[in-house]
Design an enzyme around this catalytic site. Structure first.
Site, PDB file in Angstrom:
ATOM      1  N   ALA A 161       0.737  -1.254  -0.031  1.00 57.46           N
ATOM      2  CA  ALA A 161       0.011  -0.038  -0.067  1.00 57.46           C
ATOM      3  C   ALA A 161       0.918   1.310  -0.045  1.00 57.46           C
ATOM      4  CB  ALA A 161      -0.889  -0.131   1.087  1.00 57.46           C
ATOM      5  N   GLU A 178       3.366   1.799  12.973  1.00 60.27           N
ATOM      6  CA  GLU A 178       3.229   0.375  12.955  1.00 60.27           C
ATOM      7  C   GLU A 178       3.594  -0.127  14.248  1.00 60.27           C
ATOM      8  OE1 GLU A 178       2.912  -2.168  10.977  1.00 60.27           O
ATOM      9  OE2 GLU A 178       3.178  -1.560   8.648  1.00 60.27           O
ATOM     10  N   ASN A 190       7.825  -4.149   5.878  1.00 64.12           N
ATOM     11  CA  ASN A 190       8.378  -2.654   5.496  1.00 64.12           C
ATOM     12  C   ASN A 190       9.489  -2.367   4.249  1.00 64.12           C
ATOM     13  OD1 ASN A 190       7.072  -1.364   7.846  1.00 64.12           O
ATOM     14  ND2 ASN A 190       8.081  -3.029   9.111  1.00 64.12           N
ATOM     15  N   GLY A 191       8.982  -3.408   3.417  1.00 63.76           N
ATOM     16  CA  GLY A 191      10.104  -3.294   2.104  1.00 63.76           C
ATOM     17  C   GLY A 191       9.821  -1.909   1.482  1.00 63.76           C
ATOM     18  N   LEU A 222       9.026   1.211   2.792  1.00 63.50           N
ATOM     19  CA  LEU A 222       9.480   2.076   3.772  1.00 63.50           C
ATOM     20  C   LEU A 222      11.179   1.925   3.908  1.00 63.50           C
ATOM     21  CD1 LEU A 222       9.667   4.095   6.148  1.00 63.50           C
ATOM     22  CD2 LEU A 222       9.354   1.998   7.408  1.00 63.50           C
ATOM     23  N   LYS A 245      23.514 -35.160   3.381  1.00 65.57           N
ATOM     24  CA  LYS A 245      24.808 -35.795   3.715  1.00 65.57           C
ATOM     25  C   LYS A 245      24.640 -36.827   2.471  1.00 65.57           C
ATOM     26  CE  LYS A 245      27.227 -38.589   6.515  1.00 65.57           C
ATOM     27  NZ  LYS A 245      26.868 -40.119   7.285  1.00 65.57           N
ATOM     28  N   ALA A 271      31.971 -41.140  11.424  1.00 65.92           N
ATOM     29  CA  ALA A 271      32.128 -42.317  11.328  1.00 65.92           C
ATOM     30  C   ALA A 271      33.486 -42.772  12.075  1.00 65.92           C
ATOM     31  CB  ALA A 271      32.189 -42.994   9.688  1.00 65.92           C
ATOM     32  N   ASN A 285      27.202 -41.480  15.369  1.00 67.32           N
ATOM     33  CA  ASN A 285      25.940 -42.256  16.002  1.00 67.32           C
ATOM     34  C   ASN A 285      26.054 -43.396  16.846  1.00 67.32           C
ATOM     35  OD1 ASN A 285      23.374 -43.681  13.824  1.00 67.32           O
ATOM     36  ND2 ASN A 285      23.361 -43.331  16.161  1.00 67.32           N
TER      37      ASN A 285
HETATM   38  N1  GLY Z   1       2.932  -2.583   5.383  1.00 72.86           N
HETATM   39  C1  GLY Z   1       1.932  -3.047   5.697  1.00 72.86           C
HETATM   40  C2  GLY Z   1       1.540  -4.648   5.295  1.00 72.86           C
HETATM   41  O1  GLY Z   1       2.368  -5.200   5.029  1.00 72.86           O
HETATM   42  O2  GLY Z   1       0.481  -4.885   5.305  1.00 72.86           O
END
Ligand code: GLY
Length: 652
Positions: free
Chosen positions: A44, A52, A324-325, A327, A493, A580, A602
């Site tokens: 948004a 927040e 918060n990407g 921001l 492994k 081992a 083991n």
């Molecule tokens: N920054 C608001 C949300 O992730 O919903």
């Protein structure tokens, strides 16, 4: 194709970093699988560090620093794209109102102003009748994230950043602590430095604990008959936010769902959003619906991003930004460019290093004896102060405090296995995929038997005689780890053992299988004879460790291959795990004293008369051996040398 910096991930973080790195002179290529899938389009665009209520201090500081960069950053982007159609990011320092339905206690937050019912209705007429007041966050704001990401792409293009869309990265190839290239559906890409910004998809490439957190959203349109915008501030309610844009869209978000990558909007999700939005601002009920969509936030277990160095000198992480990407884009770009171009690490970065996700339990330092305080006023150092601090064991980017790994086979009953695993303090338990699949004795109910949120599973390919079989079983192992909730577990492994009598691994089959599995993105831990040349070759093809044997599996003969293990340790840049043959704690300690990074034991535990007690003894021995290695043993001499030197003694 080669460049100075190759960025894997073309969302806002990848693009913001790409532009900043280019501005500082780097040649940058950005690889992107699907530009439209990035969470950046779904967001948004709230810039809401204050609203927040971020509980983590370092995160709050990072978010505020980023918000404070926004005006200059968006102006700079506008300048870079002057004359282009797309140069308006819709940045708007509009403030955020957070109406509430119950009188709150004072939060003590100096960035928020309390507004009573009258005041809030003056700020924003038309709020729901049950709103009793609210907080005003004047410094928060918003940006039109979709416009912003287009501006960023335009800026990147005009600066000469190469943006390649539709490229799927299949594996990040590593050798000797360096990334040597990334394999993609269209071939190999190489660079001096690599930056991983793949958001919610990052753990398809490396075992970072980032998972998708779905958010559903919708937008309404301000009806044409309203000449003025009815909302000019973001409204932030309980589990709902309403973001009015200047272009008459109103964005409503967002659900927060742990449903993997399940696509689509759902009636339930949209109903919840609409109900909460209409309660907050009732006249929305009659606004036309414009669009519905969803996206996947990249969430880490602590909901903080992963920023900074990786285990490879030339690979940096900037991912996991969760809510918060948008921001955090400008501060991430600045700090990452400082790190890559100038080797300058902002002190805040330490809080976001991936190593904080090392698993929970640890090898205990046994019995710390506290020295009695001295009488002369000086504090005697405590024993714990004298212990040399050890770095964690890091395998394929994942950190472990314990240096002892165990298995689940050969125990007399499941409780004995559970108690032994606990007593060993281990954080990695190897499991034979084939035996689980065939429900072999001791392998039923493994999913419930151990707490897989604390123990990292190391699937092994025991029982595979050829490279092809081992590759197939490794893929099954990855699925098995996923079923146990270890989505990001790509460890295997690797055991390729054609002969049943000596159970010696096939070096050629192991190398072939390792090469293929590394290409497929596995962190490969090959079990090998203690052969220094083979160990080197395996390291060169990108294995995560080497696991040389001390003696044949299950023989309990102790360290029979010391000289070769020493050569392997001397030359390896990846962890050496002695696996081992260890039969007694003295041998475990000896292997660690040689400088092994870890042990896998083991049989010596499972077949001891009292398995949990032996597991504890092995735990202590591993710690003791490691500490001795760090402390540095005294040199050996051919002749005696008195413990109390004679200098200064009275003779005659
Ligand atoms: N920054 C608001 C949300 O992730 O919903």
């Amino acid at each position: 194709m080669t460049s100075d910096v190759l960025i894997i991930g073309g969302g806002i973080i990848g693009l913001a970093c790409g532009v900043e790195l280019r501005l500082r002179g780097a040649n940058v290529t950005v690889l992107c699988r699907d530009f439209t899938a990035a969470a950046s389009h779904a967001a948004a665009g709230m810039l809401a560090p204050d609203a927040e209520n971020i509980p983590n201090e370092a995160m709050l500081a990072l978010c505020r620093r980023s918000r404070n960069l926004y005006l200059d950053w968006t102006q700079k982007l506008a300048e870079l794209t002057t004359g282009k159609d797309l140069n308006n990011t819709g940045y708007w320092s509009c403030g955020i109102l957070a109406p509430v339905y119950q009188q709150p206690k004072d939060t003590g937050d100096k960035t928020a102003y309390w507004l009573d019912q009258d005041a809030i209705n003056q700020y924003q007429p038309g709020l729901g009748a049950d709103v009793v007041g609210g907080w005003w966050y004047p410094e928060d704001g918003q940006v039109d994230n979709r416009a912003l990401i287009k501006v960023l792409r335009t800026a990147a293009d005009s600066l000469g950043v190469v943006f390649q869309d539709g490229i799927t990265v299949e594996a990040i190839s590593q050798q000797q602590g360096k990334v040597i290239g990334v394999q993609t559906n269209t071939g190999l890409f190489r660079a001096d430095h690599y930056l991983l910004t793949a958001g919610a998809w990052v753990n398809q490439l490396l075992p970072l604990p980032v998972r998708p957190r779905k958010g559903q959203m919708l937008s309404l349109r301000v009806p044409d008959f309203l000449t003025e915008l009815p909302l000019t501030r973001v409204l932030f309610g309980e589990n709902i936010y309403i973001v009015p844009r200047r272009n008459r869209s109103i964005i409503i978000g967002a659900t927060n769902e742990d449903v993997e990558f399940t696509a689509d909007n759902t009636p339930g999700g949209i109903q919840n959003l609409l109900q909460s939005a209409i309660r907050l601002y009732p006249q929305l009920e009659n606004y036309p619906i414009q669009e519905l969509w969803w996206g996947f936030r990249p969430a880490t277990p602590d909901e903080l991003p992963i920023l900074g160095h990786s285990d490879c000198d030339n690979l940096t992480f900037a991912t996991g930004h969760h809510r918060n990407g948008i921001l955090l884009a400008p501060i991430t770009a600045t700090l990452i460019a400082d790190l890559i171009c100038e080797q300058k690490a902002d002190p805040l970065l330490a809080n976001f290093h991936y190593s904080r996700f090392s698993t929970v339990s640890s090898t205990t330092i046994p019995m710390l004896i506290h020295a009695t305080p001295a009488t002369n006023g000086h504090r005697n150092p405590e024993i714990s102060d004298l212990i040399i601090p050890d770095s964690p064991l890091v395998i394929a980017g994942k950190s472990f405090k314990s240096r002892l790994m165990t298995g689940t086979g050969k125990y007399r009953h499941i409780q004995e296995m559970q108690q032994s695993v606990t007593a060993s303090g281990c954080q990695i338990v190897t499991v034979a995929v084939r035996r689980v699949q065939t429900n072999a004795p001791g392998h039923e109910g493994l999913a419930e038997a151990l707490d897989w949120s604390k123990i990292w599973m190391l699937p092994n390919t025991a029982g595979c005689q050829t490279a092809e079989e081992a590759i197939r079983v490794a893929r099954l192992g990855r699925e098995m780890a996923k079923l146990l909730g270890q989505e990001d577990n790509n460890f295997v492994k690797l055991e390729v053992i054609p002969d049943a009598k000596y159970l010696l691994p096939d070096p050629i089959g192991t190398l072939q299988a390792a090469e293929q599995l590394v290409k497929e993105g596995f962190a490969v831990l090959p079990y090998i004879n203690a052969d220094p040349m083979l160990a080197k070759r395996l390291e060169e093809v990108g294995c995560a460790t080497v696991m040389p044997l001390a003696a044949p599996i299950g023989s309990g003969q102790g360290l029979k291959t010391t000289a070769n293990i020493q050569i392997i340790i001397e030359n390896a840049k990846i962890p050496v795990v002695v696996d081992a043959g260890i039969g007694a704690p003295s041998e475990a300690a000896e292997a660690m004293e040689l400088g092994a990074d870890a042990l896998l034991i083991n049989s010596a535990i499972a077949l001891a008369e009292n398995a949990p007690a032996m597991a504890y003894a092995m735990n202590l021995a591993t710690v003791a051996g490691r500490m001795a290695y760090l402390a540095g043993r005294m040199p050996m001499k051919n002749y005696a040398s008195a413990s109390s030197p004679l200098t200064g003694t009275i003779t005659g």
